[in-house]
Design a protein around this motif. Sequence first.
Motif, PDB file in Angstrom:
ATOM      1  N   ALA A   1       0.824  -1.209   0.000  1.00 48.64           N
ATOM      2  CA  ALA A   1       0.000   0.000   0.000  1.00 48.64           C
ATOM      3  C   ALA A   1       0.856   1.257   0.000  1.00 48.64           C
ATOM      4  CB  ALA A   1      -0.949   0.008   1.202  1.00 48.64           C
ATOM      5  N   ILE A   2       1.954   1.242   0.737  1.00 50.75           N
ATOM      6  CA  ILE A   2       2.878   2.390   0.758  1.00 50.75           C
ATOM      7  C   ILE A   2       3.474   2.598  -0.628  1.00 50.75           C
ATOM      8  CG2 ILE A   2       5.097   3.244   1.631  1.00 50.75           C
ATOM      9  CD1 ILE A   2       4.438   1.734   4.269  1.00 50.75           C
ATOM     10  N   GLY A   3       3.953   1.530  -1.230  1.00 45.07           N
ATOM     11  CA  GLY A   3       4.552   1.630  -2.555  1.00 45.07           C
ATOM     12  C   GLY A   3       3.569   2.104  -3.601  1.00 45.07           C
ATOM     13  N   THR A   4       2.370   1.539  -3.583  1.00 46.31           N
ATOM     14  CA  THR A   4       1.336   1.941  -4.538  1.00 46.31           C
ATOM     15  C   THR A   4       0.989   3.408  -4.349  1.00 46.31           C
ATOM     16  OG1 THR A   4       0.444  -0.312  -4.542  1.00 46.31           O
ATOM     17  CG2 THR A   4      -1.006   1.444  -5.347  1.00 46.31           C
ATOM     18  N   SER A   5       0.759   3.815  -3.119  1.00 44.27           N
ATOM     19  CA  SER A   5       0.413   5.210  -2.834  1.00 44.27           C
ATOM     20  C   SER A   5       1.535   6.153  -3.245  1.00 44.27           C
ATOM     21  CB  SER A   5       0.121   5.396  -1.346  1.00 44.27           C
ATOM     22  OG  SER A   5      -0.970   4.614  -0.940  1.00 44.27           O
ATOM     23  N   GLY A   6       2.766   5.776  -2.932  1.00 45.73           N
ATOM     24  CA  GLY A   6       3.910   6.629  -3.252  1.00 45.73           C
ATOM     25  C   GLY A   6       4.101   6.824  -4.738  1.00 45.73           C
ATOM     26  N   VAL A   7       4.042   5.735  -5.498  1.00 47.79           N
ATOM     27  CA  VAL A   7       4.226   5.828  -6.953  1.00 47.79           C
ATOM     28  C   VAL A   7       3.129   6.661  -7.597  1.00 47.79           C
ATOM     29  CG1 VAL A   7       4.221   4.478  -9.097  1.00 47.79           C
ATOM     30  CG2 VAL A   7       5.573   3.711  -7.149  1.00 47.79           C
ATOM     31  N   VAL A   8       1.890   6.384  -7.211  1.00 48.31           N
ATOM     32  CA  VAL A   8       0.771   7.135  -7.791  1.00 48.31           C
ATOM     33  C   VAL A   8       0.845   8.601  -7.378  1.00 48.31           C
ATOM     34  CG1 VAL A   8      -1.744   7.355  -7.899  1.00 48.31           C
ATOM     35  CG2 VAL A   8      -0.685   5.089  -7.938  1.00 48.31           C
ATOM     36  N   SER A   9       1.196   8.862  -6.138  1.00 48.19           N
ATOM     37  CA  SER A   9       1.297  10.236  -5.652  1.00 48.19           C
ATOM     38  C   SER A   9       2.325  11.032  -6.450  1.00 48.19           C
ATOM     39  CB  SER A   9       1.666  10.227  -4.165  1.00 48.19           C
ATOM     40  OG  SER A   9       1.808  11.531  -3.677  1.00 48.19           O
ATOM     41  N   VAL A  10       3.514  10.473  -6.617  1.00 48.36           N
ATOM     42  CA  VAL A  10       4.567  11.169  -7.369  1.00 48.36           C
ATOM     43  C   VAL A  10       4.121  11.412  -8.813  1.00 48.36           C
ATOM     44  CG1 VAL A  10       6.902  10.908  -8.325  1.00 48.36           C
ATOM     45  CG2 VAL A  10       6.460  10.398  -5.911  1.00 48.36           C
ATOM     46  N   ALA A  11       3.556  10.386  -9.433  1.00 46.59           N
ATOM     47  CA  ALA A  11       3.132  10.521 -10.834  1.00 46.59           C
ATOM     48  C   ALA A  11       2.035  11.576 -10.999  1.00 46.59           C
ATOM     49  CB  ALA A  11       2.643   9.173 -11.356  1.00 46.59           C
ATOM     50  N   MET A  12       1.086  11.586 -10.083  1.00 43.93           N
ATOM     51  CA  MET A  12      -0.026  12.529 -10.221  1.00 43.93           C
ATOM     52  C   MET A  12       0.384  13.958  -9.843  1.00 43.93           C
ATOM     53  SD  MET A  12      -2.222  10.801 -11.707  1.00 43.93           S
ATOM     54  CE  MET A  12      -3.806  11.596 -11.675  1.00 43.93           C
ATOM     55  N   TRP A  13       1.290  14.104  -8.869  1.00 41.47           N
ATOM     56  CA  TRP A  13       1.789  15.456  -8.577  1.00 41.47           C
ATOM     57  C   TRP A  13       2.547  15.995  -9.783  1.00 41.47           C
ATOM     58  CZ3 TRP A  13      -0.395  18.514  -5.507  1.00 41.47           C
ATOM     59  CH2 TRP A  13      -0.873  18.124  -4.263  1.00 41.47           C
ATOM     60  N   GLN A  14       3.334  15.152 -10.427  1.00 41.03           N
ATOM     61  CA  GLN A  14       4.061  15.581 -11.618  1.00 41.03           C
ATOM     62  C   GLN A  14       3.100  15.990 -12.725  1.00 41.03           C
ATOM     63  OE1 GLN A  14       7.502  15.840 -11.696  1.00 41.03           O
ATOM     64  NE2 GLN A  14       7.012  17.055 -13.493  1.00 41.03           N
ATOM     65  N   ARG A  15       2.061  15.201 -12.901  1.00 40.13           N
ATOM     66  CA  ARG A  15       1.052  15.519 -13.925  1.00 40.13           C
ATOM     67  C   ARG A  15       0.354  16.844 -13.600  1.00 40.13           C
ATOM     68  NH1 ARG A  15      -3.913  11.589 -15.741  1.00 40.13           N
ATOM     69  NH2 ARG A  15      -4.755  13.021 -17.285  1.00 40.13           N
ATOM     70  N   PHE A  16       0.033  17.043 -12.319  1.00 38.11           N
ATOM     71  CA  PHE A  16      -0.629  18.283 -11.907  1.00 38.11           C
ATOM     72  C   PHE A  16       0.276  19.488 -12.141  1.00 38.11           C
ATOM     73  CE2 PHE A  16      -1.620  21.411  -8.523  1.00 38.11           C
ATOM     74  CZ  PHE A  16      -2.923  21.728  -8.904  1.00 38.11           C
ATOM     75  N   ILE A  17       1.541  19.370 -11.759  1.00 38.02           N
ATOM     76  CA  ILE A  17       2.498  20.478 -11.904  1.00 38.02           C
ATOM     77  C   ILE A  17       2.753  20.798 -13.371  1.00 38.02           C
ATOM     78  CG2 ILE A  17       4.933  21.086 -11.541  1.00 38.02           C
ATOM     79  CD1 ILE A  17       4.654  19.526  -8.825  1.00 38.02           C
ATOM     80  N   ASP A  18       2.772  19.776 -14.220  1.00 40.62           N
ATOM     81  CA  ASP A  18       3.063  19.969 -15.639  1.00 40.62           C
ATOM     82  C   ASP A  18       1.916  20.611 -16.423  1.00 40.62           C
ATOM     83  OD1 ASP A  18       5.587  18.982 -15.305  1.00 40.62           O
ATOM     84  OD2 ASP A  18       5.147  17.001 -16.149  1.00 40.62           O
ATOM     85  N   GLN A  19       0.750  20.746 -15.805  1.00 41.48           N
ATOM     86  CA  GLN A  19      -0.369  21.394 -16.497  1.00 41.48           C
ATOM     87  C   GLN A  19      -0.064  22.863 -16.721  1.00 41.48           C
ATOM     88  OE1 GLN A  19      -4.319  21.010 -14.822  1.00 41.48           O
ATOM     89  NE2 GLN A  19      -3.740  19.086 -13.851  1.00 41.48           N
ATOM     90  N   ALA A  20      -0.540  23.363 -17.852  1.00 43.04           N
ATOM     91  CA  ALA A  20      -0.411  24.801 -18.102  1.00 43.04           C
ATOM     92  C   ALA A  20      -1.381  25.539 -17.188  1.00 43.04           C
ATOM     93  CB  ALA A  20      -0.727  25.107 -19.553  1.00 43.04           C
ATOM     94  N   PRO A  21      -0.960  26.659 -16.621  1.00 45.02           N
ATOM     95  CA  PRO A  21      -1.885  27.440 -15.787  1.00 45.02           C
ATOM     96  C   PRO A  21      -3.054  27.943 -16.621  1.00 45.02           C
ATOM     97  CG  PRO A  21       0.381  28.120 -15.411  1.00 45.02           C
ATOM     98  CD  PRO A  21       0.394  27.190 -16.578  1.00 45.02           C
TER      99      PRO A  21
END
Length: 111
Positions: A66-86
């Motif tokens: 659960a830690i690994g799954t949460s961590g991987v998804v969290s990093v990937a989704m934060w990156q996706r969120f940050i990469d969005q154009a404002p």
Amino acid sequence: MDLKDPRKQQTLAALIMSGVVTTGGVMGFVKKGSKASIIAGTTIGLLYLGSAKLVTDKSVYGVPLAIGTSGVVSVAMWQRFIDQAPPRKFMPSGAVATLTTIAAAYFLSQA
């Protein structure tokens, strides 16, 4: 369900995460026709479901999964969120990033 037992709390948390990410994947497919959403959502949902099963079976691998799954998804989704154009849209990447970060913190506290 007696939620005073930490194992039952961990199982419930993993089941909730499984349901949320699987539902999100299905919604992404239904609304946008995104095959990536349904594949990722069901795969991640199955990982959380496996974590819940391992915790229930008293395996030492349930919480780390659960830690690994949460961590991987969290990093990937934060990156996706940050990469969005404002202006950035909170849904879905920001919401999933936030939820999986909270889940990672919870499961880390249980390790």
